[in-house]
Design an enzyme around this catalytic site. Sequence first.
Site, PDB file in Angstrom:
ATOM      1  CG  HIS A   1     -13.403  14.903   5.801  1.00 17.43           C
ATOM      2  ND1 HIS A   1     -13.141  14.296   4.594  1.00 17.43           N
ATOM      3  CD2 HIS A   1     -12.816  14.136   6.742  1.00 17.43           C
ATOM      4  CE1 HIS A   1     -12.434  13.194   4.802  1.00 17.43           C
ATOM      5  NE2 HIS A   1     -12.217  13.081   6.090  1.00 17.43           N
TER       6      HIS A   1
ATOM      7  CB  ILE B   1     -36.725  -8.784  10.420  1.00 14.94           C
ATOM      8  CG1 ILE B   1     -37.075  -9.412  11.772  1.00 14.94           C
ATOM      9  CG2 ILE B   1     -35.225  -8.721  10.234  1.00 14.94           C
ATOM     10  CD1 ILE B   1     -36.964 -10.919  11.767  1.00 14.94           C
TER      11      ILE B   1
ATOM     12  CG  ASP C   1     -30.575   9.389   4.364  1.00 15.01           C
ATOM     13  OD1 ASP C   1     -30.263   9.690   3.194  1.00 15.01           O
ATOM     14  OD2 ASP C   1     -31.306   8.424   4.644  1.00 15.01           O
TER      15      ASP C   1
ATOM     16  CE  LYS D   1     -48.765  -3.300 -14.801  1.00  9.87           C
ATOM     17  NZ  LYS D   1     -49.966  -3.459 -15.693  1.00  9.87           N
TER      18      LYS D   1
ATOM     19  CB  CYS E   1      -9.125  13.867   4.952  1.00  9.38           C
ATOM     20  SG  CYS E   1      -8.811  13.085   6.537  1.00  9.38           S
TER      21      CYS E   1
ATOM     22  CE  LYS F   1     -52.814  -6.628  -7.887  1.00  7.07           C
ATOM     23  NZ  LYS F   1     -53.918  -6.324  -8.714  1.00  7.07           N
TER      24      LYS F   1
ATOM     25  CB  SER G   1     -33.607   0.562   0.279  1.00  6.36           C
ATOM     26  OG  SER G   1     -32.814  -0.328  -0.474  1.00  6.36           O
TER      27      SER G   1
ATOM     28  CD  GLN H   1      -3.553  11.587   6.164  1.00  2.88           C
ATOM     29  OE1 GLN H   1      -3.565  10.482   5.626  1.00  2.88           O
ATOM     30  NE2 GLN H   1      -4.075  11.795   7.363  1.00  2.88           N
TER      31      GLN H   1
ATOM     32  NE  ARG I   1      -7.933   4.393  13.458  1.00  7.35           N
ATOM     33  CZ  ARG I   1      -8.800   4.370  14.450  1.00  7.35           C
ATOM     34  NH1 ARG I   1      -8.517   4.947  15.583  1.00  7.35           N
ATOM     35  NH2 ARG I   1      -9.968   3.763  14.312  1.00  7.35           N
TER      36      ARG I   1
ATOM     37  CD  GLU J   1     -15.271  16.359   2.403  1.00  9.87           C
ATOM     38  OE1 GLU J   1     -14.531  17.351   2.521  1.00  9.87           O
ATOM     39  OE2 GLU J   1     -14.873  15.190   2.623  1.00  9.87           O
TER      40      GLU J   1
HETATM   41  N1  GLN Z   1      -6.538   7.243   6.201  1.00 10.69           N
HETATM   42  C1  GLN Z   1      -6.212   8.555   6.653  1.00 10.69           C
HETATM   43  C2  GLN Z   1      -6.183   8.656   8.180  1.00 10.69           C
HETATM   44  O1  GLN Z   1      -6.776   7.851   8.856  1.00 10.69           O
HETATM   45  C3  GLN Z   1      -7.137   9.595   6.045  1.00 10.69           C
HETATM   46  C4  GLN Z   1      -8.544   9.455   6.506  1.00 10.69           C
HETATM   47  C5  GLN Z   1      -9.520  10.267   5.693  1.00 10.69           C
HETATM   48  O2  GLN Z   1      -9.235  10.664   4.574  1.00 10.69           O
HETATM   49  N2  GLN Z   1     -10.695  10.490   6.233  1.00 10.69           N
HETATM   50  O3  GLN Z   1      -5.595   9.542   8.713  1.00 10.69           O
END
Ligand code: GLN
Length: 536
Positions: free
Chosen positions: A508, A150, A72, A186, A382, A188, A14, A386, A464, A510
């Site tokens: 997020h 497997i 991925d 190589k 995120c 093989k 992998s 905070q 959360r 990104e």
């Molecule tokens: N730990 C934080 C939460 O649960 C931030 C989570 C994160 O950055 N994805 O709110």
Amino acid sequence: MQTRFVVILGSLMSGLGKGIITSSVLKILDMYHYNVMPIKFDGYLNFDCGTMNPYRHGEVFVLDDKGEVDMDFGMYERFLNKNLTSDHSITGGKLFSSIISKERRGDFLGEDVQMIPHMTNSIIGQIKGLAKKENLDVLVIEAGGTVGDIENGYFIKAMRQMAITEKVVFINLTYIPKIDAVGEQKTKPTQLAMRSIMQLGIKPNFLICRTSEPLEEKTISKLAMFSNLAKERIIDDSTYPTIYRVPLHFIDQHFDRLLLGDLDLANAKIDEKMLKRWKGRVAKVVSPAKRVNVAIVGKYTHLHDSYASVREALVHAGAELDTGIDINWVESTDIEKEGARKMLENAGGIIVPGGFGQRGTEGKIMAIQYARENHVPYLGLCLGMQLMTVEFARNVCGLNGANSTEFEKNARYKVIDILPSQVGVKNKGGTMRLGSWKCRITSRNSIAYDAYKSDVVYERHRHRYEFNNRYRKPMQKCGMLISGVTQDNKLVEIIEWKGQFGVATQAHPELKSRFEAPAPLFVSFVMASLAEKRPE
Ligand code: GLN
């Protein structure tokens, strides 16, 4: 059009970049204007990636529909610039749980339920069902793991079975080592791997060879002979400065024409404009006009894969701005030991990405304080949002003892707290605030509006804890800008510093950044990191 299938297998080991190969095949077919999508099979018995440790498994990627999937998927979306759904992720866990519930329901009454044909038929049915539902021209299937594992044996058998009735092209990715002492590539290990694939009744149409240096003619001839393949079907996948170059490298080898021929699509024409646009962006990544240094302050920084989307979002923003990004991975616990200045002195901009758990959080807060006090552009993602809240509460509003209740249950000022709806949640899988959420930008005079140029934006979430609404007013009084909230105004989504570049989001962004459509906040952040003037 009848759906065609491309199945990508890996042999030997992998970590060879099967996701990049799959993404490149997707992009090439997209450049020919085919309606193409991926499916990823992962053999593990987890239902999805939600409960996996990013330190072991790499980043958990999140889709619009709340799916917590293999990293991925990030690669596929970044190349293809399409939003995928959880239906495209098949795991051992999902397959077994579905077949057992079918058995309990009585779907197989009187039969003994077996891997072949019950499991294989169920896999083929699921794949063909998705192809039909989405009206796909080509479905590219990446079989996770390596041939001989497997966990994926029955899935590969299902692919062989599917090829009896459907048009299926098989691609095998392998590795060609070069032993220093001998100085020779190589073959093989690959010969042995090909033998084990052929024993399964599969004859690959292509052999893609991961190597550190270009394949030598002698190596190609040998591989071709032992694999029963024409020499032009042995494809070089040697190391390039950017992964986004891989589709172009394959096209240079006429892989696209051969693949389309095998799919009975030989008359297709490539969209030259798309190809040119992609080439233009790749050129900007390979030889950018400017460079900037960005520090990512995290906890898993020695496993860069746990921040893959952040890293790629920076590459995308860099390509947009003709700027090379030099990432400095900073362990937040090192900041706690060494101090922020020493670790961040060279940073043109600072990012605190997402994360869980208390370890290293004080170092991240120190990094944010350093950015604010020294006018270094800051982007918080995120957890980074905070902690920007915590830093501001403590050091600007004077709320000593402010913290997130994730790290200090009985914090004096619980500026980040768990949502009441989360308090009773016991199951860990799929229960966070997940997936795409609509955010309303509250002020046009904000970094967020400048970046998005829209009053409404959609980003993906996975957390959360939330900004505690009791502290909205006090924080605003001290000068914090709340520039984004959920549609119903119940949750804070984006916060900013005023008068300098500092922005953080509970989402997020990104996760939605694409090579040809970079995340707006990242573009603004890189732009600020190039330009920001520091006070003397
Ligand atoms: N730990 C934080 C939460 O649960 C931030 C989570 C994160 O950055 N994805 O709110």
